[in-house]
Design a protein around this motif. Sequence first.
Motif, short mmCIF file in Angstrom:
data_model
loop_
_atom_site.label_atom_id
_atom_site.label_comp_id
_atom_site.label_asym_id
_atom_site.label_seq_id
_atom_site.Cartn_x
_atom_site.Cartn_y
_atom_site.Cartn_z
N ASN A 4 68.49 35.11 -0.41
CA ASN A 4 67.75 35.10 0.86
C ASN A 4 68.54 34.56 2.05
N ILE A 5 69.32 33.52 1.82
CA ILE A 5 70.06 32.94 2.96
C ILE A 5 71.04 33.97 3.51
N ILE B 175 69.14 36.73 5.45
CA ILE B 175 68.73 36.34 6.82
C ILE B 175 69.97 36.20 7.71
N ASP B 176 71.05 35.65 7.17
CA ASP B 176 72.30 35.55 7.96
C ASP B 176 72.74 36.94 8.42
N ARG C 171 65.40 32.82 14.14
CA ARG C 171 65.68 32.90 12.70
C ARG C 171 64.39 32.71 11.89
N GLU C 172 63.56 31.79 12.36
CA GLU C 172 62.28 31.54 11.67
C GLU C 172 61.40 32.79 11.71
N VAL D 76 62.47 35.85 11.85
CA VAL D 76 63.05 36.84 10.93
C VAL D 76 62.64 36.49 9.50
N LYS D 77 62.73 35.21 9.16
CA LYS D 77 62.35 34.78 7.80
C LYS D 77 60.89 35.16 7.51
N GLU D 78 60.04 34.85 8.48
CA GLU D 78 58.61 35.12 8.30
C GLU D 78 58.35 36.63 8.16
N SER E 51 59.34 38.22 4.91
CA SER E 51 58.84 37.53 3.72
C SER E 51 58.17 38.49 2.72
N GLN F 267 65.34 45.77 1.48
CA GLN F 267 65.65 44.73 2.47
C GLN F 267 66.24 45.38 3.73
#
Length: 173
Positions: free
Chosen positions: A156-157, A160-161, A139-140, A142-144, A147, A123
């Motif tokens: 996961n939260i 990403i934070d 943020r979206e 980064v999530k994508e 993935s 990660q």
Amino acid sequence: MQIPSAPVDHSADRTAEKRELFITVNGKDQVLLVDPWVSLLDLLREHLDLTGTKKGCDHGQCGACTVLCDGKRILSCMTLAVMKNGSAITTIEGVGEPAALHPLQQAFIDHDAFQCGYCTPGQICSAIGLMNEGKARTREDVKELMSGNLCRCGANIGIIDAIMEVKTGGSNE
Ligand code: FES
Ligand code: FES
């Protein structure tokens, strides 16, 4: 009538097939003799004793084996070591020191971004690669773009934070 042939010993051929590999790992130049079928992941873990990089699926599906190659994130399980002749590899062992953590390492601690920790080296290397790419704005995004790195513990939260905090310099927006 066909006479069954004796089993063929390929060990001599295999020795002959070894390739010389010049590679820099965590800033240290290495000259190694490797079989051409050895993955970069196995080279790191089994030949160089750098076990921070994890083997999850060994099939390019989990991201646990992510390392940086010349600053770009790659899946070391899907990469033959000989393909990276002349490259500079960074593993989690080269990212920070216990007394001088990389900002992402500190942010992962601050945000409880791991439980078992098995996915964490991948990660963090992946997050460094993502920042080097400079594509993720939200943020979206980064999530994508993260993935491909799975976390079975459901951290996961926090992950990403932590990435958002470092990416935005602390505002975590
Ligand atoms: S071990 Fe490489 S992607 Fe899973
Ligand atoms: S912290 Fe356990 S798999 Fe991610």
